[in-house]
Each structure stands twice: as C-alpha cells, then as structure tokens.
Design a protein around this motif. Sequence first.
Motif, PDB file in Angstrom:
ATOM      1  N   GLN A  28      -9.011  35.918  -0.892  1.00 49.44           N
ATOM      2  CA  GLN A  28      -8.059  34.933  -1.383  1.00 49.44           C
ATOM      3  C   GLN A  28      -6.888  35.626  -2.070  1.00 49.44           C
ATOM      4  OE1 GLN A  28      -8.945  31.526  -0.693  1.00 49.44           O
ATOM      5  NE2 GLN A  28     -10.425  32.754   0.451  1.00 49.44           N
ATOM      6  N   GLY A  29      -5.713  35.100  -1.904  1.00 52.37           N
ATOM      7  CA  GLY A  29      -4.544  35.713  -2.529  1.00 52.37           C
ATOM      8  C   GLY A  29      -4.406  35.422  -4.004  1.00 52.37           C
ATOM      9  N   ASP A  30      -5.135  34.391  -4.489  1.00 55.56           N
ATOM     10  CA  ASP A  30      -4.973  33.990  -5.886  1.00 55.56           C
ATOM     11  C   ASP A  30      -6.228  34.237  -6.711  1.00 55.56           C
ATOM     12  OD1 ASP A  30      -6.499  32.096  -4.585  1.00 55.56           O
ATOM     13  OD2 ASP A  30      -5.650  30.392  -5.671  1.00 55.56           O
ATOM     14  N   MET A  31      -7.147  35.079  -6.218  1.00 53.60           N
ATOM     15  CA  MET A  31      -8.383  35.365  -6.948  1.00 53.60           C
ATOM     16  C   MET A  31      -8.738  36.837  -6.864  1.00 53.60           C
ATOM     17  SD  MET A  31     -10.919  32.277  -5.782  1.00 53.60           S
ATOM     18  CE  MET A  31     -10.280  30.603  -5.558  1.00 53.60           C
ATOM     19  N   VAL A  55     -16.726  32.004 -14.455  1.00 53.32           N
ATOM     20  CA  VAL A  55     -18.003  32.667 -14.232  1.00 53.32           C
ATOM     21  C   VAL A  55     -18.774  31.868 -13.188  1.00 53.32           C
ATOM     22  CG1 VAL A  55     -20.216  33.366 -15.232  1.00 53.32           C
ATOM     23  CG2 VAL A  55     -18.110  33.571 -16.579  1.00 53.32           C
ATOM     24  N   MET A  56     -19.110  32.504 -12.064  1.00 53.41           N
ATOM     25  CA  MET A  56     -19.949  31.867 -11.062  1.00 53.41           C
ATOM     26  C   MET A  56     -21.391  32.235 -11.394  1.00 53.41           C
ATOM     27  SD  MET A  56     -17.733  32.272  -7.527  1.00 53.41           S
ATOM     28  CE  MET A  56     -18.678  30.974  -6.712  1.00 53.41           C
ATOM     29  N   MET A  57     -22.149  31.245 -11.907  1.00 58.80           N
ATOM     30  CA  MET A  57     -23.431  31.495 -12.551  1.00 58.80           C
ATOM     31  C   MET A  57     -24.610  30.953 -11.742  1.00 58.80           C
ATOM     32  SD  MET A  57     -24.719  32.627 -15.602  1.00 58.80           S
ATOM     33  CE  MET A  57     -23.519  32.304 -16.926  1.00 58.80           C
ATOM     34  N   ASP A  58     -25.494  31.853 -11.316  1.00 58.68           N
ATOM     35  CA  ASP A  58     -26.760  31.424 -10.743  1.00 58.68           C
ATOM     36  C   ASP A  58     -27.610  30.894 -11.903  1.00 58.68           C
ATOM     37  OD1 ASP A  58     -28.793  31.012  -8.909  1.00 58.68           O
ATOM     38  OD2 ASP A  58     -29.545  33.062  -9.043  1.00 58.68           O
ATOM     39  N   VAL A  59     -28.555  30.007 -11.621  1.00 56.33           N
ATOM     40  CA  VAL A  59     -29.352  29.452 -12.715  1.00 56.33           C
ATOM     41  C   VAL A  59     -30.734  30.088 -12.836  1.00 56.33           C
ATOM     42  CG1 VAL A  59     -28.212  27.228 -12.976  1.00 56.33           C
ATOM     43  CG2 VAL A  59     -29.937  27.504 -11.202  1.00 56.33           C
ATOM     44  N   ARG A  60     -31.346  30.420 -11.715  1.00 55.15           N
ATOM     45  CA  ARG A  60     -32.694  30.987 -11.746  1.00 55.15           C
ATOM     46  C   ARG A  60     -32.607  32.506 -11.698  1.00 55.15           C
ATOM     47  NH1 ARG A  60     -36.822  27.218 -10.338  1.00 55.15           N
ATOM     48  NH2 ARG A  60     -36.011  25.163  -9.776  1.00 55.15           N
ATOM     49  N   MET A  61     -32.711  33.135 -12.886  1.00 57.11           N
ATOM     50  CA  MET A  61     -32.624  34.587 -12.984  1.00 57.11           C
ATOM     51  C   MET A  61     -33.626  35.089 -14.012  1.00 57.11           C
ATOM     52  SD  MET A  61     -28.490  35.260 -12.966  1.00 57.11           S
ATOM     53  CE  MET A  61     -28.208  34.153 -14.372  1.00 57.11           C
ATOM     54  N   PRO A  79     -14.481  30.014 -24.555  1.00 52.69           N
ATOM     55  CA  PRO A  79     -15.401  30.284 -23.446  1.00 52.69           C
ATOM     56  C   PRO A  79     -14.703  30.269 -22.097  1.00 52.69           C
ATOM     57  CG  PRO A  79     -15.585  27.998 -24.097  1.00 52.69           C
ATOM     58  CD  PRO A  79     -14.650  28.650 -25.084  1.00 52.69           C
ATOM     59  N   PRO A  80     -15.274  30.937 -21.106  1.00 53.26           N
ATOM     60  CA  PRO A  80     -14.720  30.882 -19.752  1.00 53.26           C
ATOM     61  C   PRO A  80     -15.116  29.566 -19.097  1.00 53.26           C
ATOM     62  CG  PRO A  80     -16.739  32.133 -19.723  1.00 53.26           C
ATOM     63  CD  PRO A  80     -16.483  31.783 -21.169  1.00 53.26           C
ATOM     64  N   ARG A  81     -14.528  29.251 -17.974  1.00 58.77           N
ATOM     65  CA  ARG A  81     -14.992  28.140 -17.167  1.00 58.77           C
ATOM     66  C   ARG A  81     -16.239  28.608 -16.421  1.00 58.77           C
ATOM     67  NH1 ARG A  81     -12.247  23.875 -18.968  1.00 58.77           N
ATOM     68  NH2 ARG A  81     -12.598  22.778 -16.989  1.00 58.77           N
ATOM     69  N   ILE A  82     -17.246  27.771 -16.344  1.00 59.45           N
ATOM     70  CA  ILE A  82     -18.505  28.168 -15.718  1.00 59.45           C
ATOM     71  C   ILE A  82     -18.802  27.274 -14.521  1.00 59.45           C
ATOM     72  CG2 ILE A  82     -20.994  28.427 -16.020  1.00 59.45           C
ATOM     73  CD1 ILE A  82     -20.483  29.162 -18.915  1.00 59.45           C
ATOM     74  N   LEU A  83     -18.973  27.901 -13.368  1.00 60.82           N
ATOM     75  CA  LEU A  83     -19.314  27.211 -12.135  1.00 60.82           C
ATOM     76  C   LEU A  83     -20.717  27.630 -11.729  1.00 60.82           C
ATOM     77  CD1 LEU A  83     -18.507  25.468  -9.658  1.00 60.82           C
ATOM     78  CD2 LEU A  83     -17.596  27.563  -8.622  1.00 60.82           C
ATOM     79  N   VAL A  84     -21.647  26.693 -11.769  1.00 57.36           N
ATOM     80  CA  VAL A  84     -23.026  26.978 -11.393  1.00 57.36           C
ATOM     81  C   VAL A  84     -23.123  27.098  -9.870  1.00 57.36           C
ATOM     82  CG1 VAL A  84     -25.367  26.030 -11.309  1.00 57.36           C
ATOM     83  CG2 VAL A  84     -24.033  25.879 -13.418  1.00 57.36           C
ATOM     84  N   VAL A  85     -23.815  28.120  -9.423  1.00 57.33           N
ATOM     85  CA  VAL A  85     -24.055  28.325  -7.996  1.00 57.33           C
ATOM     86  C   VAL A  85     -25.550  28.152  -7.764  1.00 57.33           C
ATOM     87  CG1 VAL A  85     -23.795  29.893  -6.044  1.00 57.33           C
ATOM     88  CG2 VAL A  85     -22.154  29.967  -7.913  1.00 57.33           C
ATOM     89  N   THR A  86     -25.911  27.172  -6.963  1.00 57.79           N
ATOM     90  CA  THR A  86     -27.324  26.810  -6.852  1.00 57.79           C
ATOM     91  C   THR A  86     -27.725  26.523  -5.406  1.00 57.79           C
ATOM     92  OG1 THR A  86     -29.002  25.250  -7.661  1.00 57.79           O
ATOM     93  CG2 THR A  86     -26.806  24.374  -7.249  1.00 57.79           C
ATOM     94  N   THR A  87     -29.013  26.535  -5.170  1.00 56.36           N
ATOM     95  CA  THR A  87     -29.545  26.258  -3.837  1.00 56.36           C
ATOM     96  C   THR A  87     -29.784  24.773  -3.620  1.00 56.36           C
ATOM     97  OG1 THR A  87     -30.639  28.426  -3.805  1.00 56.36           O
ATOM     98  CG2 THR A  87     -31.389  26.800  -2.193  1.00 56.36           C
ATOM     99  N   PHE A  88     -30.272  24.095  -4.674  1.00 58.23           N
ATOM    100  CA  PHE A  88     -30.634  22.688  -4.550  1.00 58.23           C
ATOM    101  C   PHE A  88     -29.853  21.853  -5.555  1.00 58.23           C
ATOM    102  CE2 PHE A  88     -34.454  25.237  -3.562  1.00 58.23           C
ATOM    103  CZ  PHE A  88     -34.579  24.920  -2.219  1.00 58.23           C
ATOM    104  N   ILE A 115     -16.139  26.485  -1.358  1.00 58.99           N
ATOM    105  CA  ILE A 115     -16.506  27.251  -2.548  1.00 58.99           C
ATOM    106  C   ILE A 115     -15.252  27.661  -3.304  1.00 58.99           C
ATOM    107  CG2 ILE A 115     -17.514  29.415  -3.384  1.00 58.99           C
ATOM    108  CD1 ILE A 115     -19.582  29.234  -1.198  1.00 58.99           C
ATOM    109  N   MET A 116     -14.239  28.103  -2.575  1.00 60.04           N
ATOM    110  CA  MET A 116     -12.992  28.508  -3.212  1.00 60.04           C
ATOM    111  C   MET A 116     -12.285  27.303  -3.840  1.00 60.04           C
ATOM    112  SD  MET A 116     -12.977  31.749  -2.968  1.00 60.04           S
ATOM    113  CE  MET A 116     -14.744  31.473  -3.273  1.00 60.04           C
ATOM    114  N   HIS A 117     -12.373  26.156  -3.177  1.00 61.17           N
ATOM    115  CA  HIS A 117     -11.823  24.932  -3.762  1.00 61.17           C
ATOM    116  C   HIS A 117     -12.536  24.611  -5.071  1.00 61.17           C
ATOM    117  CE1 HIS A 117     -10.300  20.850  -4.165  1.00 61.17           C
ATOM    118  NE2 HIS A 117     -11.542  20.418  -4.225  1.00 61.17           N
ATOM    119  N   ALA A 118     -13.849  24.827  -5.112  1.00 62.90           N
ATOM    120  CA  ALA A 118     -14.616  24.569  -6.329  1.00 62.90           C
ATOM    121  C   ALA A 118     -14.165  25.483  -7.467  1.00 62.90           C
ATOM    122  CB  ALA A 118     -16.111  24.751  -6.054  1.00 62.90           C
ATOM    123  N   VAL A 119     -13.930  26.751  -7.142  1.00 64.22           N
ATOM    124  CA  VAL A 119     -13.458  27.697  -8.164  1.00 64.22           C
ATOM    125  C   VAL A 119     -12.124  27.230  -8.737  1.00 64.22           C
ATOM    126  CG1 VAL A 119     -12.653  30.048  -8.598  1.00 64.22           C
ATOM    127  CG2 VAL A 119     -14.695  29.666  -7.195  1.00 64.22           C
TER     128      VAL A 119
END
Length: 222
Positions: A28-31, A55-61, A79-88, A115-119
């Motif tokens: 991406q040109g803007d990330m 922050v692209m954050m997995d939950v199960r770690m 704080p940063p903006r937090i985007l959860v990345v999940t399977t379900f 995904i980029m739109h979500a960010v």
Amino acid sequence: MAENAIRVLLVDDEELARAGLRVIIESQGDMTVAGEAADGAQAISMVSTLRPDVVMMDVRMPSIDGIQATHTLMSRADPPRILVVTTFENDDYVYDALRAGAHGFVLKRTPPDQIMHAVRTVFRGDGLLYPDAIRRLAARRRSETSSGDPALLPGSRLTDREGEVLRMMAAGLSNVEIAGELVLGVETVKTHVGNVLTKLGVRDRTQAVIAAYESGFVAPSE
C-alpha cells in the motif's frame, strides 16, 4: 510510501500470519509496517518505543493475550488504534477485546483489500466495522447477563438528536452517511458524536455502540 503513512504494528504469535499481513501492508502506498510482535507483552513494549498508529492485534496468544494487551494499551494517555485480527467473528474473545477498548475487528480470511479498508477505517475513527457482528455479540452477551435497561446507559441524558446519532452509529453509518440521513453538515455530526462519547464516558464509537446495545438503548433488531 507516503510521508504521513499509517504506521502499523503487527501482533500475532504465528510468524506466517505476520508475514502475510506485512506483504499486504507494504504493497500500500499509504501504509508501512512499524514492527512485529509475537505476543501481547512484546506488543506493549514495542508500542512505547515505536509509537504505531494502528496495532493489528491477534487475540489468542501465549503469555499476555490480545485482550489483556488491549486493556493495558488503552489505559495509556495516548493509545494507538487497535484492530483485532481474528479467525471467528462470534468468538467471545473478540467481544471482550472490543469491550477492553479495541476499535474494531477483521477476520483473517477477509480479502486483502477489505483488510486494508479496515485499517484505514480504524485509523480515521469515523466508522464502525462489522456492525451486524457487533450487534450479535452484544445481544448474546446481554441475554447472558440481563434483559437490559435503557436507563442504565451511562450518561443517558442524551438529547433527541444525540440519540438519533447514536442509533445511526449502531447501524454502522459513518459521519458522512449520518450527515446525509439527517441533512446536517459533517462537522455538526462530528460535534454530536463527540457529545455522545463524552456523555457516555467512552473513547470511541465502538465503545458507544456496545454501551447502547448492552443497556438496551438500541435493540438488536434495530
């Protein structure tokens, strides 16, 4: 890469998952990828030094999971903006992370452009990701605890207009879309949104929507 590129910190205990996200983001040109962390503990430390925008954050770690890390990061003054990345999407972990302060979530199987739109959406903070899924999660959690009571909405003394805006936020409308529906200027809508957040004592629209659903101010069927 743009001078004011969105700086993203990738947090996932799977190296392959981080590598995939890195390829997408760097295209991406803007990330740009500010760094990578394998668990919540590393993420907390790296946010202090790298100051990422999102922050692209997995939950199960292992060690500190994404929920604990989100709660810790959101307790900071800036704080940063937090985007959860999940399977379900119906995972209780997702809802707990949102309640801890995450600004939205995206599914790992989501196409790269979405995904980029979500960010970008989380970075701007003017829209709500997956409102239907958030509604279902909130409705299920409310049914497990109580029937809900609109009077329990923190700062429930919203004006009629603010109540309208909150309901439209819960439906997933952006500020521009709300302005079009109510025939108002975007800046006026931003003012109303700000008033709603202040009266509810929350940081962002995701937290406001969760409060609206859990209290029953907005019904899951709306």
